[in-house]
Structure formats: C-alpha cells, structure tokens
Design an enzyme around this catalytic site. Structure first.
Site, PDB file in Angstrom:
ATOM      1  N   LYS A 101       0.806  -0.760   0.126  1.00 10.29           N
ATOM      2  CA  LYS A 101       0.120   0.333  -0.132  1.00 10.29           C
ATOM      3  C   LYS A 101       0.783   1.214   0.087  1.00 10.29           C
ATOM      4  O   LYS A 101       1.289   1.325   0.882  1.00 10.29           O
ATOM      5  CB  LYS A 101      -0.691   0.191   1.027  1.00 10.29           C
ATOM      6  CG  LYS A 101      -1.972  -1.084   1.183  1.00 10.29           C
ATOM      7  CD  LYS A 101      -2.623  -0.754   2.028  1.00 10.29           C
ATOM      8  CE  LYS A 101      -4.025  -2.129   2.517  1.00 10.29           C
ATOM      9  NZ  LYS A 101      -4.050  -2.935   2.680  1.00 10.29           N
ATOM     10  N   ASP A 135      -1.075  -2.395  -4.071  1.00 12.51           N
ATOM     11  CA  ASP A 135      -2.896  -2.054  -3.658  1.00 12.51           C
ATOM     12  C   ASP A 135      -3.529  -0.893  -4.075  1.00 12.51           C
ATOM     13  O   ASP A 135      -2.969  -0.018  -3.347  1.00 12.51           O
ATOM     14  CB  ASP A 135      -2.817  -2.697  -2.375  1.00 12.51           C
ATOM     15  CG  ASP A 135      -2.837  -4.180  -1.967  1.00 12.51           C
ATOM     16  OD1 ASP A 135      -3.280  -4.958  -3.006  1.00 12.51           O
ATOM     17  OD2 ASP A 135      -2.837  -4.256  -0.995  1.00 12.51           O
ATOM     18  N   GLN A 164     -10.769  -1.602  -9.294  1.00 12.85           N
ATOM     19  CA  GLN A 164     -11.889  -1.286  -8.351  1.00 12.85           C
ATOM     20  C   GLN A 164     -13.048  -1.339  -8.956  1.00 12.85           C
ATOM     21  O   GLN A 164     -12.536   0.267  -9.485  1.00 12.85           O
ATOM     22  CB  GLN A 164     -12.239  -0.492  -6.926  1.00 12.85           C
ATOM     23  CG  GLN A 164     -10.276  -1.298  -6.209  1.00 12.85           C
ATOM     24  CD  GLN A 164     -10.286  -0.439  -5.318  1.00 12.85           C
ATOM     25  OE1 GLN A 164     -10.302   0.932  -5.191  1.00 12.85           O
ATOM     26  NE2 GLN A 164     -10.616   0.319  -3.994  1.00 12.85           N
ATOM     27  N   ARG A 185      -4.881  -6.306 -11.090  1.00  9.81           N
ATOM     28  CA  ARG A 185      -5.387  -7.043  -9.715  1.00  9.81           C
ATOM     29  C   ARG A 185      -7.182  -6.997  -9.663  1.00  9.81           C
ATOM     30  O   ARG A 185      -6.970  -5.431 -10.121  1.00  9.81           O
ATOM     31  CB  ARG A 185      -5.069  -7.649  -8.797  1.00  9.81           C
ATOM     32  CG  ARG A 185      -6.299  -7.876  -8.038  1.00  9.81           C
ATOM     33  CD  ARG A 185      -5.888  -7.787  -6.128  1.00  9.81           C
ATOM     34  NE  ARG A 185      -4.447  -8.325  -5.927  1.00  9.81           N
ATOM     35  CZ  ARG A 185      -4.085  -8.312  -5.479  1.00  9.81           C
ATOM     36  NH1 ARG A 185      -4.318  -6.702  -4.621  1.00  9.81           N
ATOM     37  NH2 ARG A 185      -3.008  -8.141  -4.894  1.00  9.81           N
ATOM     38  N   LYS A 188     -14.022  -5.721  -6.432  1.00 11.76           N
ATOM     39  CA  LYS A 188     -14.849  -5.106  -6.457  1.00 11.76           C
ATOM     40  C   LYS A 188     -14.677  -3.412  -5.564  1.00 11.76           C
ATOM     41  O   LYS A 188     -15.381  -2.945  -6.356  1.00 11.76           O
ATOM     42  CB  LYS A 188     -15.932  -5.526  -6.043  1.00 11.76           C
ATOM     43  CG  LYS A 188     -16.503  -6.795  -6.719  1.00 11.76           C
ATOM     44  CD  LYS A 188     -17.964  -7.736  -5.904  1.00 11.76           C
ATOM     45  CE  LYS A 188     -18.205  -8.751  -6.747  1.00 11.76           C
ATOM     46  NZ  LYS A 188     -19.198  -9.572  -6.376  1.00 11.76           N
ATOM     47  N   GLY A 189     -13.609  -3.977  -4.577  1.00  9.77           N
ATOM     48  CA  GLY A 189     -13.548  -2.492  -3.375  1.00  9.77           C
ATOM     49  C   GLY A 189     -14.378  -3.120  -2.867  1.00  9.77           C
ATOM     50  O   GLY A 189     -14.953  -3.230  -1.984  1.00  9.77           O
ATOM     51  N   ALA A 190     -13.064  -2.538  -1.209  1.00  9.66           N
ATOM     52  CA  ALA A 190     -13.840  -3.306  -0.181  1.00  9.66           C
ATOM     53  C   ALA A 190     -13.791  -1.602   0.425  1.00  9.66           C
ATOM     54  O   ALA A 190     -13.904  -1.812   1.676  1.00  9.66           O
ATOM     55  CB  ALA A 190     -12.673  -3.362   0.400  1.00  9.66           C
ATOM     56  N   HIS A 228     -14.565 -14.246  -4.601  1.00  8.21           N
ATOM     57  CA  HIS A 228     -14.727 -15.362  -4.134  1.00  8.21           C
ATOM     58  C   HIS A 228     -16.077 -15.692  -4.632  1.00  8.21           C
ATOM     59  O   HIS A 228     -16.378 -16.552  -4.162  1.00  8.21           O
ATOM     60  CB  HIS A 228     -15.189 -15.054  -2.548  1.00  8.21           C
ATOM     61  CG  HIS A 228     -13.909 -14.690  -1.809  1.00  8.21           C
ATOM     62  ND1 HIS A 228     -13.304 -13.484  -1.224  1.00  8.21           N
ATOM     63  CD2 HIS A 228     -12.992 -15.497  -1.555  1.00  8.21           C
ATOM     64  CE1 HIS A 228     -12.226 -13.148  -0.663  1.00  8.21           C
ATOM     65  NE2 HIS A 228     -12.035 -14.182  -0.629  1.00  8.21           N
ATOM     66  N   ARG A 290     -13.170  -6.619   6.307  1.00  2.00           N
ATOM     67  CA  ARG A 290     -13.511  -7.852   6.228  1.00  2.00           C
ATOM     68  C   ARG A 290     -14.699  -8.264   6.697  1.00  2.00           C
ATOM     69  O   ARG A 290     -16.176  -8.900   6.097  1.00  2.00           O
ATOM     70  CB  ARG A 290     -11.874  -9.072   6.660  1.00  2.00           C
ATOM     71  CG  ARG A 290     -11.011  -8.724   5.942  1.00  2.00           C
ATOM     72  CD  ARG A 290     -10.768  -8.943   4.224  1.00  2.00           C
ATOM     73  NE  ARG A 290     -10.728  -7.867   3.164  1.00  2.00           N
ATOM     74  CZ  ARG A 290     -10.763  -6.682   2.792  1.00  2.00           C
ATOM     75  NH1 ARG A 290      -9.020  -6.172   4.393  1.00  2.00           N
ATOM     76  NH2 ARG A 290     -11.184  -5.394   2.204  1.00  2.00           N
TER      77      ARG A 290
END
Length: 308
Positions: A101, A135, A164, A185, A188-190, A228, A290
């Site tokens: 990061k 990231d 993302q 990579r 979707k994005g978090a 996932h 998470r």
C-alpha cells in the site's frame, strides 16, 4: 431504506477508519478470531503457512499490514521491512509475490518519498525475482496511485496494480493503462465511497467487474480476478474457454482464510489460485473491512472472544 446487511457493512467500514481503535488493536494484539484471516504478526510466523499453501498447490501474495503512516521515518522503516521480506521469500524459495500500500510507504507525506521507497523495494524485488503489486486504496488516492504505477512501470516490469470495479472511472483507467501491458488485479472494492464516484448498487458493481475482466483479458494482458464470487469465477472460466485464452494468462485471487475449499478445487482444475495473505500487528483496518464485506466473518470474532 437500508437493509440490515447494508447497515452492518457501513458500521464496520466506519470502524475501519477509527484511529483510536487502531491504536488499541496494536496494543492488545491479534484477537477476536483475526488469526483466521492473518498469517501472523511477523513474516517469520507466516513462512510455514505460506510453505503449506504452496505444497497444497496454491501461490501467495503477502501484504504487511499498516495504515495511517504519518512520519517519514516510519515510511522508510516499512520500505526496509519490505526489502528484508523479499530476501526472506527468496531465501525460503516461496512461490510468493508482495502487495504493498503506497500510503504505508509515504504517499500521504510526499511523492518523492514514496517513489524513493518503491524504487528501493523494486530494485531488490527484481534482483530476487519477485513481483510486486500496488494495492488500490480509497478513491481520493486513486489517481496518485495510477500515476506512480505508470512512472514505475516505465522502469520496472515486475510491478502490477489493482483496479476496483465500483469506481465509475475504472473502465477509462483500463483503456489508459493498456499501453503498459499491465498485470492487473481486478476487484470489486472494499472502501466506503460516495455516489459521486462509485456505484452504490451491487449489480452494477458486478456488471462492471465482468466488463473489466473481459476487456483486460481480450486485450491480451495478464489478469488476476480477485473475487470469492462463484458467478464471477465461472464467468471468467467461460470467457477463457470461449476465447481460447490459456490458463497461464490469468489467475484467481482470494483472501487467506476465506473459501478455502473453492481455492483448492480451482487449483485441482489446473487454475492458478493466489492467496492474499496479510501479516503484521496493524491488522485492525484490514479486519474491519473484511467484516464489512462478509457478515459471516463476524462469527470468527465471536469465537475468538470466548475461546481465549
């Protein structure tokens, strides 16, 4: 009206940015089931876990957790730790990449600092045959991250980037990045983002991710699908089969501790599956996100509270 799942997600995303709770988390260590999602408090603790994953047919990317870096000295310490980790990865013959990061390396302090740190890390990574991936963080840092990636990519081939799908801009970003033949990579994005910059509807986020996967794969670039979601995974598999894209041109990436059976099943089918494994003391922000992504993860925390 927000449903319960949306309220829960917003709550944990709010907590993820709380610096006071982050400091308390450092003080009291990895608890509340976090050990199920984090490889260890140090890279040395993560090494046997990575070796076992490699033996099981999975490859890995590691991320030294850390947010809210505000001093130049701390950013330089993080860069030196990354260099030492790369040596340890190579010395232990791990099938492993590194995710970083930019905020942990000085992005919020100065562009010169983060570039100096990244060049030091990438020089070592190139020497030891290790790939790094930048990231993507929240939207306020998106353009700076992409600009730095482009600058680094002009000198290094062993660096990739995360895009993302919940951001409106991502399709255009993909077009502009194509000339760099980038390893991306796609996720979707978090982070919690406002409607002025990001899709708020899950179906729109999913639809955009499929469009990004298709465009990037058909452009002939190496693609990591970070999801996932079995619908997304099946979409990728079917696209590759229809277009004659070989399995060595893409991979699936999933978080450590989540969908373990699915990870192993895909690996047995001959797909590359990369496990994103964080490690370190500063697990708080990562862990809260998470919990926000998947309410079932809250069970890990509850179990942790009553088993210690």
């Amino acid at each position: 009206m927000l449903n319960l799942q949306a309220i829960t997600k917003n709550f944990f995303l709010f907590l993820s940015n709380n610096k006071t709770l982050d400091r308390l988390a450092k003080r009291y260590g990895t608890r509340f089931g976090v050990d199920k999602l984090v490889g260890g408090e140090t890279f040395s603790q993560a090494i046997p876990v990575i070796k076992q994953l490699n033996e099981d047919g999975l490859v890995v990317t590691v991320d030294h957790l850390g947010e809210f870096v505000e001093s130049e000295s701390e950013a330089r310490e993080r860069a030196q730790e990354a260099v030492e980790t790369i040596d340890a990865m190579a010395d232990n013959k791990l099938d492993c990449e590194m995710s970083v990061k930019l905020t942990s390396l000085g992005l919020d302090i100065s562009r010169e600092l983060v570039l100096t740190n990244m060049e030091m890390i990438l020089d070592k990574a190139r020497e030891r045959g290790v790939t790094l991936q930048l990231d993507m963080e929240d939207s306020s840092r998106c353009q700076a991250t992409i600009d730095i990636f482009k600058q680094l990519r002009a000198k290094y081939t062993n660096v990739g980037l995360v895009i993302q799908s919940y951001l409106y801009r991502s399709d255009k970003d993909l077009d502009e990045l194509d000339e760099y033949n980038p390893y991306l990579r796609l996720v979707k994005g978090a982070y919690k983002e406002p409607g002025v910059v990001a899709f708020q509807d899950k179906d729109m986020v999913d639809r955009n991710l499929k469009q990004l996967i298709k465009k990037h794969m058909l452009n002939g670039n190496y693609t990591a699908v970070g999801s996932h979601d079995e619908e997304m995974i099946n979409f990728t598999k079917e696209l590759a089969e229809e277009q004659g894209i070989p399995k060595d041109r893409f991979e699936f990436q999933m978080l450590y501790g989540m969908r373990n059976k699915l990870q192993h099943d895909l690996a047995k089918e001959g797909y590359t599956v990369r496990v994103y494994m964080p490690y370190g003391m500063e697990w708080y922000g990562y862990y809260m996100r998470r919990l926000a992504e998947r309410p079932a993860n809250i069970a890990f925390a509850v179990k942790g509270i009553f088993s210690r």
